[in-house]
Design a protein around this motif. Structure first.
Motif: not given
Length: 682
Positions: A397-402
């Motif tokens: 499970d991954r979460m990202a902000l960019f």
């Protein structure tokens, strides 16, 4: 011989381009900080006004190349190498020395997306899955090289990003209500290959459109330039695409697009090793490969510069089912045979669900103009458990902000990019003596600078840092596995270059666009590459550097010249400080296309591709090779044939006998091949 020539071309890019010339060009703007796409007189359009190395293969070039695989479409991009690119099963792409290699179909350092869906497996032994699809499903293939343009697409991307965009119904109806479509038939002499592809499009209203595509591609075993049969090169792949779009609301500000694409192959008694030409020690298998992507995208663009919102929900499902063919391995009856059977009977499945929400805003703060792309992403990857075959199962499970902000200040453009990503990996089975769950995160980013002189010339540079977080494949109880699951790979890339575009350069009505850039990449804290001869000792670091050049020149009479070149060097360092040539370094390559267009009805071209500094899968040096290709496209403009396109081509015109770069010594490249196709639009 390529080295002095490509070094000389650096001067062509960085010195004479300072000549002050006007530069009116036809352009197409792309979201984010991807720059302007210059519509050249040649076969390929080039990007201008950005520090991002970007190459776009449009639908016309896809059709002209008559490629059997997506890999064969993009191997003409500077810095791109193929591993078994002649079949969709096992096709691997390597960019700037990273990506597919002779052991695994991917090292997680390139990303492949279909309509925004992330596709491809992890480290499956001698199996490639990232490009298992058909070229005729797509209207465009885009290659972003390096790290600087990757922060909106993922972490740990060192080689680059490949983005595939499926066709739309409006491509066939002209964007107006009604029916449309096309039918393509294609034949290839080498291997007796044939293709049928049908597109049916319907727009009941201007706000609603539907598209159906069915493509069936069949190819027998190919022949090399010396007349020998290339084993394991036959395939039969039916592909499907269904896509619909609904636009609604005030000023059509809202839209919803749903697409589903799928490619299958049911192979009998074929080598388990997709990179080899025979079964070898692993023997043969009956293999079913099934790859499908479903994408739902919502867009809200109310005509406000501050809001261009997209929500992309995607699901990619990739299955490979094996059944060992008894009697096909010479090791039957030996102590190691049970391990081999466990591997070749281990069915593989990857399911990736991802939601990406982005908004693009255009605004000003004082004298600074901003083109701001901000996004949020959550992703779950599930891998079927095959621990006995060295492929542990679990979820990631991954979460990202960019955020990517292109800031224009006069003639300067400054583009900072940042991405934060967190990851949690859970094992599908209980692990003895070690945790069953692992958390990691990383902050990464880059800075791109560009200066436009206002006379068609601009210079640019960038610096980027990324981290490759651990993957499900790193799960395990051994000391090696524990080291890898608790450490991220890191890389730094620096680039510098120049570009020029202008008209009336050498003659009235001509146009010239040229772009060159130098890159230098350092990969360290390595977990995915081991010292030669070892399975548990990782390399200390890898240094890869090179120079890329793309150019297109066109004259008023329709004559055009396209050029693409790449010169690379790479070094891998062992923990003791000893070094060797980086095993996956891209070959040096020059590609020159000379052609002439007569308006829109006839296009004739000759393409020369010269490759040097090549190696096979065992790092044996290969001789330089030059391959010639001829292509012709004819579009009748009147009579019953109006709306019909005829294409013909000869690949490997001189029937050269050679092994492709990074390929197994037994897997030769195809010999002379005649191709013909006819497409009727209606």
């Amino acid at each position: 011989m390529l080295t002095p020539l490509l070094r000389g071309t650096t001067a062509l890019v960085c010195v004479p381009l300072g000549v002050a010339l006007a530069a009116p060009v036809a352009a197409q703007e792309d979201p984010g900080f991807l720059g302007t796409l210059i519509l050249t007189a040649g076969k390929r359009d080039l990007t201008f006004g950005t520090a991002l190395p970007r190459t776009v293969v449009d639908e016309e070039e896809i059709q002209d190349r008559q490629a059997s695989t997506v890999a064969q479409l993009i191997d003409s991009v500077p810095g791109v190498s193929l591993v078994n690119g002649t079949t969709p099963q096992g096709s691997g792409i390597n960019i700037r020395g990273f990506g597919a290699n002779t052991t695994f179909g991917s090292d997680q350092k390139i990303a492949v997306q279909v309509d925004g869906a992330s596709v491809g497996s992890e480290e499956l032994y001698r199996i490639g899955t990232q490009l298992f699809t058909d070229p005729l499903l797509y209207r465009e293939v885009e290659v972003l090289r390096g790290t600087i343009g990757s922060f909106a697409y993922g972490s740990g991307i060192v080689g680059g990003v490949v983005k595939l965009e499926t066709k739309d119904a409006s491509d066939f109806t002209g964007g107006v209500p009604g029916f449309g479509g096309s039918q393509t038939f294609e034949y290839s002499s080498n291997g007796g290959g044939w293709v049928t592809s049908t597109n049916l499009a319907w727009m009941p209203t201007e706000q609603t459109e539907f598209l159906l595509n069915y493509s069936l591609r069949d190819q027998g075993d190919l022949e090399a330039g010396d007349g020998t049969t290339i084993g394991n090169s036959a395939f039969r792949t039916p592909s499907y695409l269904a896509k619909g779009k609904f636009t609604f609301g005030d000023s059509n500000a809202h839209s919803i697009t749903l697409s589903h694409s799928r490619t299958e192959a049911d192979d009998k008694d074929v080598p388990y090793d997709q990179f080899a030409t025979d079964g070898g020690s692993f023997g043969n298998v009956d293999r079913l490969t099934d790859t499908q992507q479903t994408v739902l995208e919502y867009r809200f663009a109310p005509g406000n510069d501050l809001i261009d919102l997209r929500a992309n929900l995607s699901y990619a499902d990739q299955k490979i089912e094996y059944d060992y063919v008894p009697g096909s391995s010479p090791l039957e009856g030996t102590p190691s045979f049970p391990f081999l059977v466990g591997t070749v009977n281990a069915d593989q499945r990857y399911e990736t669900t991802k939601l990406t929400i982005t908004n693009r805003s255009i605004f000003e703060t004082g004298t600074v103009s901003h083109d701001l792309l901000a996004g949020f992403e959550i992703q779950r990857r599930e891998r079927a458990d095959n621990t006995a075959a060295g492929a542990p199962g679990g979820t990631n499970d991954r979460m990202a902000l960019f955020v990517v902000d292109e800031m224009s200040i006069g003639q300067f453009t400054v583009t900072p990019a940042i991405r934060y990503e967190s990851s949690k990996i859970d094992s599908a089975t209980a692990l003895t003596g070690v945790p069953n769950s692992y958390d990691s995160d990383a902050l990464m980013g880059g800075l791109a600078l560009a200066y436009d002189f206002g006379n068609g010339l601009s210079v640019f540079g960038s610096a980027a840092y990324t981290e490759g977080l651990p993957i499900i494949d790193d799960l395990g109880t051994s000391a090696t596995a524990q080291r890898r699951i608790n450490q991220s790979e890191k890389s730094r890339t620096y680039e510098i270059g120049a570009e020029y575009t202008g008209t009336d350069v050498f003659a009235a009505g001509d146009s010239l666009t040229v772009r060159g850039n130098y890159y230098d990449t350092d990969l360290y804290d390595i977990t995915s590459y081991t010292v030669s001869g070892s399975t548990s000792v990782e390399l200390r670091d890898v240094q890869s550097k090179g120079f890329e050049l793309e150019a297109s020149y066109g004259m008023a009479n329709g004559t055009y010249v396209d050029f693409a070149g790449h010169r690379a060097d790479g070094t891998e360092f062992n923990p003791d400080g000893t070094s060797a040539v980086w095993r996956n370094t891209a070959a040096d390559r020059l590609q020159l296309t000379v052609g002439k267009k007569w308006d829109n009805w006839l296009d004739l071209s000759w393409e020369m591709v010269h490759s040097a500094n090549r190696r096979d899968a065992l790092r044996n040096d290969l001789a330089d090779v030059t391959v010639h290709n001829l292509r012709a496209t004819w579009r009748p403009q009147e009579g019953v044939l109006t709306g019909t396109e005829f294409r013909a081509g000869i690949e490997n015109l001189l029937d050269e006998d050679y092994v492709g770069h990074l390929s197994s010594a037994s897997r030769k490249a195809p010999g002379r091949t005649f191709k013909v196709s006819v497409t009727k639009s209606f």
